[in-house]
Design a protein around this motif. Sequence first.
Motif, short mmCIF file in Angstrom:
data_model
loop_
_atom_site.label_atom_id
_atom_site.label_comp_id
_atom_site.label_asym_id
_atom_site.label_seq_id
_atom_site.Cartn_x
_atom_site.Cartn_y
_atom_site.Cartn_z
N PRO A 182 57.77 -30.28 1.00
CA PRO A 182 58.67 -29.24 1.53
C PRO A 182 58.18 -28.63 2.84
O PRO A 182 58.98 -28.28 3.70
CB PRO A 182 58.68 -28.19 0.40
CG PRO A 182 58.35 -28.96 -0.84
CD PRO A 182 57.37 -30.01 -0.39
N TYR A 215 59.17 -30.96 5.69
CA TYR A 215 60.57 -30.82 6.07
C TYR A 215 60.78 -29.55 6.90
O TYR A 215 61.49 -29.56 7.91
CB TYR A 215 61.47 -30.74 4.83
CG TYR A 215 61.34 -31.92 3.89
CD1 TYR A 215 61.24 -33.22 4.38
CD2 TYR A 215 61.33 -31.75 2.51
CE1 TYR A 215 61.12 -34.30 3.52
CE2 TYR A 215 61.22 -32.82 1.64
CZ TYR A 215 61.11 -34.09 2.15
OH TYR A 215 60.99 -35.15 1.31
N ASN A 248 59.81 -26.99 -3.64
CA ASN A 248 60.79 -28.03 -3.95
C ASN A 248 62.12 -27.45 -4.42
O ASN A 248 63.17 -28.05 -4.19
CB ASN A 248 60.21 -28.99 -5.00
CG ASN A 248 59.18 -29.93 -4.41
OD1 ASN A 248 59.51 -30.84 -3.67
ND2 ASN A 248 57.91 -29.69 -4.73
N PHE A 304 66.40 -27.22 8.00
CA PHE A 304 65.76 -26.86 6.73
C PHE A 304 65.13 -25.47 6.83
O PHE A 304 65.21 -24.68 5.88
CB PHE A 304 64.71 -27.89 6.34
CG PHE A 304 65.23 -29.00 5.46
CD1 PHE A 304 65.71 -28.72 4.19
CD2 PHE A 304 65.25 -30.30 5.90
CE1 PHE A 304 66.19 -29.73 3.37
CE2 PHE A 304 65.74 -31.32 5.09
CZ PHE A 304 66.21 -31.03 3.83
N ALA A 350 62.64 -34.62 -4.25
CA ALA A 350 62.25 -33.23 -4.52
C ALA A 350 62.31 -32.92 -6.01
O ALA A 350 61.51 -32.13 -6.52
CB ALA A 350 63.14 -32.26 -3.73
N VAL A 398 64.04 -26.88 -1.28
CA VAL A 398 64.63 -28.13 -0.78
C VAL A 398 65.88 -28.49 -1.59
O VAL A 398 66.93 -28.83 -1.03
CB VAL A 398 63.60 -29.28 -0.84
CG1 VAL A 398 64.27 -30.61 -0.46
CG2 VAL A 398 62.43 -29.00 0.09
#
Length: 301
Positions: free
Chosen positions: A268, A271, A28, A278, A53, A31
């Motif tokens: 995460p 993503y 996180n 990302f 996040a 992110v």
Amino acid sequence: MKTSTPSTVCVLLYVFLGSLSAVTICGNLLVIISIIYFKQLHTPTNSLILSLAVADLLVGLVVFPFNMELSATSCLFFEDVLCKVRDSIDGTLSTASILHLCCISIDRYYAVCHPLTYRTKINFHVVVIMIVVSWSFSLLVVFGFLIAGINLEKCKQNCFIDALLANILGPIFSFYLPVILMLCIYLKIFLVAQRQVRSIQGTKSGATASKTERKSTKTLATVMGVFLMCWSPLFLYFFFLVLNHTSVSFAVIESLNWLALSNSMLNPFIYAFFYSWFRSAFRLIISGKIFQGDFSNSKLH
């Protein structure tokens, strides 16, 4: 009320749960740093993902250590102040997570179903209001849950209202209603997206933009699906507990709770799996390149 646990099992449990906590925190953080640092990621949708996040990061930083201590010592629910603190923080962050997912589904609804007015309807000002409301309502729900639970412990009878608030209305407003709303929104998005796929006859750029929005919606719908997979068993247990007044073993309850908390670790990875930008951001951060120069305007692919 605590019971002793064999030291070997205790050590293994701490190592395993500590690893989950570390992965959750690091994932996180990646992110959060990615969205804050790279200007390409400064979008209303990503602002909601950033706030989500933060909630997941707090789970790794605060809730996981509490759970490690309580799981290892077999603390029985509501019999210890530490348990109450854990449940309060846990409830606030889980409610905040699902409300953020609810806001994200609304964002996706306008992006796919009303693309021409999306940028005027969902701007940064609107997103900030969504984030503030999500966190405020989460605190309100958990505070009401706590007050009702305290009153319920004090009285022997005539506690119907407090029991109703603590055991029924809390889960309804913090889980069931938002989930139903999200499912309805994503069903509508799916139907509209299917019509768009069949009717796209426009330019290549229009088709590409529509494809990007659909992919983004698919990714965020996956985030919601994983959330439901992780949290539904625990809330279903609470539901049947209210109906039947039967309880299960401590190990089962803690397993359901850890399954729910693992959701904060998984987002995460979702993503990174779906979004190439990302992945590019993560690589630049992990390799340390962002400390060697200004990459904030880099084009992430």
